[in-house]
Scaffold this motif. Structure first.
Motif, PDB file in Angstrom:
ATOM      1  N   TYR A  43       0.857  -1.171   0.000  1.00  0.00           N
ATOM      2  CA  TYR A  43       0.000   0.000   0.000  1.00  0.00           C
ATOM      3  C   TYR A  43       0.902   1.233   0.000  1.00  0.00           C
ATOM      4  O   TYR A  43       1.780   1.370   0.847  1.00  0.00           O
ATOM      5  CB  TYR A  43      -0.878  -0.002   1.254  1.00  0.00           C
ATOM      6  CG  TYR A  43      -1.919   1.088   1.286  1.00  0.00           C
ATOM      7  CD1 TYR A  43      -3.105   0.949   0.591  1.00  0.00           C
ATOM      8  CD2 TYR A  43      -1.722   2.240   2.044  1.00  0.00           C
ATOM      9  CE1 TYR A  43      -4.079   1.940   0.629  1.00  0.00           C
ATOM     10  CE2 TYR A  43      -2.682   3.232   2.093  1.00  0.00           C
ATOM     11  CZ  TYR A  43      -3.856   3.082   1.379  1.00  0.00           C
ATOM     12  OH  TYR A  43      -4.811   4.070   1.418  1.00  0.00           O
ATOM     13  N   GLN A  85      -6.721  -0.195  -2.460  1.00  0.00           N
ATOM     14  CA  GLN A  85      -5.645  -0.142  -3.457  1.00  0.00           C
ATOM     15  C   GLN A  85      -5.230  -1.575  -3.805  1.00  0.00           C
ATOM     16  O   GLN A  85      -4.820  -2.328  -2.925  1.00  0.00           O
ATOM     17  CB  GLN A  85      -4.424   0.606  -2.927  1.00  0.00           C
ATOM     18  CG  GLN A  85      -3.289   0.672  -3.943  1.00  0.00           C
ATOM     19  CD  GLN A  85      -1.927   0.546  -3.330  1.00  0.00           C
ATOM     20  OE1 GLN A  85      -1.457   1.475  -2.690  1.00  0.00           O
ATOM     21  NE2 GLN A  85      -1.276  -0.607  -3.517  1.00  0.00           N
ATOM     22  N   GLY A 134      -7.007  -2.263   1.697  1.00  0.00           N
ATOM     23  CA  GLY A 134      -6.046  -3.072   0.965  1.00  0.00           C
ATOM     24  C   GLY A 134      -5.364  -4.118   1.819  1.00  0.00           C
ATOM     25  O   GLY A 134      -5.616  -4.248   3.025  1.00  0.00           O
ATOM     26  N   ALA A 179      -4.736  -1.106   5.302  1.00  0.00           N
ATOM     27  CA  ALA A 179      -3.844  -2.120   4.742  1.00  0.00           C
ATOM     28  C   ALA A 179      -2.662  -2.312   5.687  1.00  0.00           C
ATOM     29  O   ALA A 179      -2.079  -1.336   6.164  1.00  0.00           O
ATOM     30  CB  ALA A 179      -3.347  -1.683   3.366  1.00  0.00           C
TER      31      ALA A 179
END
Length: 581
Positions: A43, A85, A134, A179
Motif C-alpha cells: 500500500y 488499493q 487493501g 492495509a
C-alpha cells in the motif's frame, strides 16, 4: 445498517488458472517495491508511501490513447464504499472489497481465481462505512484486516486460510480498515475505533504465523509489551508519562486510533503512524495536550519504542485527527517527511529527529489557528473558535462555533502522492466547514463517545474538492484542479509527467504533473474513493483503480451529503492500457 454475511470462503476454479506455487514475496522485493515497475507489493506503491512510478510508456503524449483492458465487478449487494488499493504479483491482482472481502484476479484478463468472504458478526461498529483499504503480501501469503478486528492470512494461490488472529473486541468498538505494512520482516498494523473510546496502538507480528512480536500503545500511560516465541509477554515501558498530558482516568479510553496504517523508511529504520482524535471530542473534559493523539509517532521497528513524536493538533477539539500519511522524501540534503493534516496545514518534518522544518496551509481557509509557530512547532490557536464548554452554559450544550476545515478535514483518508521528478506533492484537498458544539458525555463500552454535535457546510458554490500541486520548500500552491464534489480518492504520480486521481462523480482522470492540465478521463460508473496504481507486464503498462462511491461523506457529511446524494454506489475494479495501433 450492516447485514450479516453468510459464508466464509468461495473458491472459483477457472480453466487456465495458474496452479504453480507463487514465487514468494521477500523483504528485498518489498524494499525495492517503489523502484520495481513490474509489480505493486505494498500500500503506497512502496513503503515510503510516495505513490510514484518510474514507468513512462503512458505519458503526457500517449495518455489520450488509454482504453479499458478489463473490468471486474465485486458483485452481490455488498456495495458501499470501495477504498481499496490493489496489489500486483506473479500474474495476479489482489484487491479487497467492502464488508471484509478479498479477490484474486488474473492480472491480464480480470478472470476471478478465488474469493474470500469473512463472516462478520451482527454487532460490528465501523464509524465510517464498511470499507477496507487493501492488503499486504509476504512470502506466499496475502494478509488483510477485517471490520470485526481480525487479521487473516490467505494462501495467494488458493485463498485458503493459513492463519487468523483476533486483534481486539469488536463489541468494545474496535475494528480494522487499513492495509497492513511489512517492514523489516514484520507485519505492522493499527486499530480503528476512535469514536468509541478505544485505545490506539501499533502492533508488530510475524507475518508467517501472525504471532505478536511487540505492541506499542499510542495513548500516554499505557504499557508496551514484547512477546517471545512462546507468546510470553514482557513489559517494554509505558508510552509517555501517566497523567502528564491527560487528566484523571480519561487516558484509559483515550482514542488516538491508528486507523490509516503507516509508512516505513529504510533510510531511518523508522515506521511512521498517524494517530486519531482524542476521546471524547469534547475537549473541555480533558485539559492538556492529550498525547499521543492527533500526532505522528516514529517507531523503531526493531524495538517498538517511540523515537519521536510530533503533535499537529494539541488538545484537539474539532476531531482534526492526525492519521494522515507521513511520506518520506529527500530535500536539501535531508530525509524529510511530508504530511497534509486534516487540520488544513501541510507539515514538513525531519524524518530522523521529528524537528519541524516548515508548515503552511494547503487549504484556502482555516479558522481554528492562524499559523504554526516554526520555533515551537505548536499552532497559534484562535481560542474563540473552540466549541464552548457546556458547563459554562445550561449544562447541556456549549456555544456553537463555525470551524474550518470541517472534521472530515482538509484531507482525509485519501492518500497524496509525491514526485521526485517534479519535487511536488499532489494533495487531494477539500474546502468545507462545520457548525460544531460540545455536549456532556460519559464512556460506555461499545457506545459512541463524542460529546459533540455538528453539521458540515460548504464554503463555495462551485467546488468543494481541489487537487493541488504543493511545493514543500516554498509552501506555495503551484496549480490546482477544482472539483464540484469533495475529493475522497487517492493520487498517483508517474515519470511520464502524469498525475492520476479519481472523483466522486465517477471519473478517473490524468493531469499534466507540471501544469495541472486535464489530458484524459474515463467514467467508471460509480464514484472513485480509492487510489490508482500502475505496473508493467512485458511491454505493456497498465493503470488500475477501484470504483465504488461511499466512505464517510455520505454517512457524516451533513449538508454536503445532501448535495451528493445523487451519486450511485458500486463495486468494481477497472484496468487500462494504451490502445493497440
Amino acid at each position: 445498517m450492516y447485514k450479516k454475511i453468510l459464508g466464509t470462503l468461495i473458491l472459483s476454479t477457472l480453466s487456465g488458472a495458474m496452479t504453480a506455487h507463487a514465487a514468494g514475496v521477500t523483504d528485498a522485493m518489498i524494499a525495492n517495491d517503489a523502484k520495481s515497475g513490474n509489480d505493486v507489493l505494498s500500500y503506497g506503491m512502496g513503503t515510503e508511501g510516495q505513490r510514484y512510478s518510474a514507468l513512462t510508456q503512458i505519458n503526457t503524449k500517449t495518455v489520450s490513447k488509454l482504453v479499458p483492458a478489463w473490468s471486474f465487478s465485486f458483485g452481490g449487494e455488498k456495495q458501499r464504499g470501495q477504498e481499496s488499493q490493489p496489489l500486483i504479483h506473479n500474474g495476479k491482482m489482489f484487491v479487497t472489497g467492502s464488508y471484509s472481502r478479498i479477490f484474486a484476479l488474473d492480472m491480464k484478463t480480470g478472470a476471478k481465481l478465488w474469493k474470500y468472504e469473512h463472516r462478520l458478526p451482527e454487532g460490528i461498529m465501523p464509524c465510517c462505512d464498511v470499507v477496507n483499504r487493501g492488503a499486504a503480501l509476504y512470502d506466499n501469503l496475502v494478509i488483510f484486516s477485517t471490520l470485526d478486528a481480525q487479521l487473516i492470512a490467505l494462501d495467494q494461490d488458493t485463498g485458503n486460510v493459513v492463519w487468523k488472529e483476533k486483534v481486539d473486541d469488536y463489541a468494545a468498538g474496535y475494528s480494522n480498515t487499513a492495509a497492513p505494512l511489512i517492514a523489516k520482516g514484520l507485519l505492522l498494523t493499527g486499530v480503528s475505533g476512535g469514536e468509541f473510546g478505544v485505545v490506539g496502538r501499533v502492533e508488530a507480528r510475524d507475518p508467517r504465523t501472525g504471532q505478536l512480536v511487540w505492541v506499542r500503545p499510542t495513548v500516554e500511560g499505557h504499557m508496551g509489551y514484547k512477546f517471545d516465541k512462546d507468546g510470553k509477554k514482557t513489559e517494554i515501558g509505558i508510552s509517555g508519562t501517566t497523567n502528564k498530558t491527560w487528566p484523571g482516568d480519561l487516558w484509559k479510553t483515550g482514542g488516538a486510533a491508528t486507523w490509516l496504517g503507516g509508512t516505513f523508511d529504510a533510510k531511518t529504520g523508522l515506521a511512521y503512524f498517524g494517530t486519531g482524535n482524542p476521546s471524547p471530542w469534547n475537549s473541555h473534559l480533558r485539559p492538556g495536550d492529550n498525547l499521543y493523539s492527533s500526532s505522528t509517532v516514529a517507531i523503531d521497528v526493531a524495538t517498538g519504542q517511540i523515537k519521536w513524536h510530533y503533535q499537529t493538533t494539541p488538545h484537539d477539539g474539532w476531531d482534526y485527527d492526525g492519521v494522515n500519511e507521513f511520506v518520506t522524501f529527500d530535500m536539501g540534503g535531508k530525509r524529510l517527511g511530508g504530511k497534509a493534516d486534516r487540520n488544513g496545514f501541510f507539515y514538513v518534518i525531519d524524518a530522523t529527529t521529528g524537528k519541524l522544518e516548515n508548515a503552511f496551509p494547503f487549504v484556502k481557509k482555516i479558522t481554528w489557528a492562524t499559523s504554526i509557530d516554526l520555533k515551537t512547532g505548536r499552532p497559534n490557536f484562535v481560542d474563540a473558535n473552540r466549541p464552548g464548554d457546556p458547563t459554562k452554559g445550561d449544562g447541556k450544550t456549549g456555544s456553537t462555533v463555525f470551524a474550518v476545515p470541517s472534521f472530515l478535514g482538509g484531507k482525509n483518508q485519501m492518500p497524496m502522492a509525491y514526485s521526485p521528478k517534479t519535487n511536488l506533492f499532489y494533495v487531494p484537498a477539500n474546502e468545507w466547514g462545520m457548525e460544531i458544539h460540545n455536549e456532556p458525555v460519559t464512556y460506555k463500552k461499545g457506545g459512541a463517545y463524542l460529546g459533540a454535535g455538528f453539521t458540515i457546510k460548504t464554503l463555495h458554490d462551485d467546488y468543494i474538492g481541489a487537487l493541488r500541486a504543493m511545493d514543500p520548500k516554498t509552501g506555495k500552491i503551484v496549480w490546482e484542479n477544482k472539483n464540484a464534489a469533495p475529493l475522497w480518492g487517492g493520487v498517483m504520480s508517474t515519470a511520464g509527467d502524469l498525475v492520476f486521481y479519481g472523483t466522486p462523480e465517477g471519473f478517473l482522470k490524468a493531469l499534466d504533473a507540471r501544469t495541472g492540465k486535464e489530458l484524459w478521463k474515463f467514467q467508471t460508473g460509480s464514484g472513485v474513493v480509492a487510489p490508482p496504481i500502475t505496473w508493467q507486464e512485458g511491454d505493456t503498462q497498465y493503470v488500475a483503480v477501484v470504483s465504488g462511491w461511499g466512505g464517510a461523506v455520505p454517512l457524516w457529511g451533513g449538508d454536503v451529503a445532501s448535495k451528493v446524494n445523487y451519486l450511485e454506489q458500486g463495486g468494481s475494479v477497472w484496468v487500462f492500457k494504451l490502445a493497440s495501433k
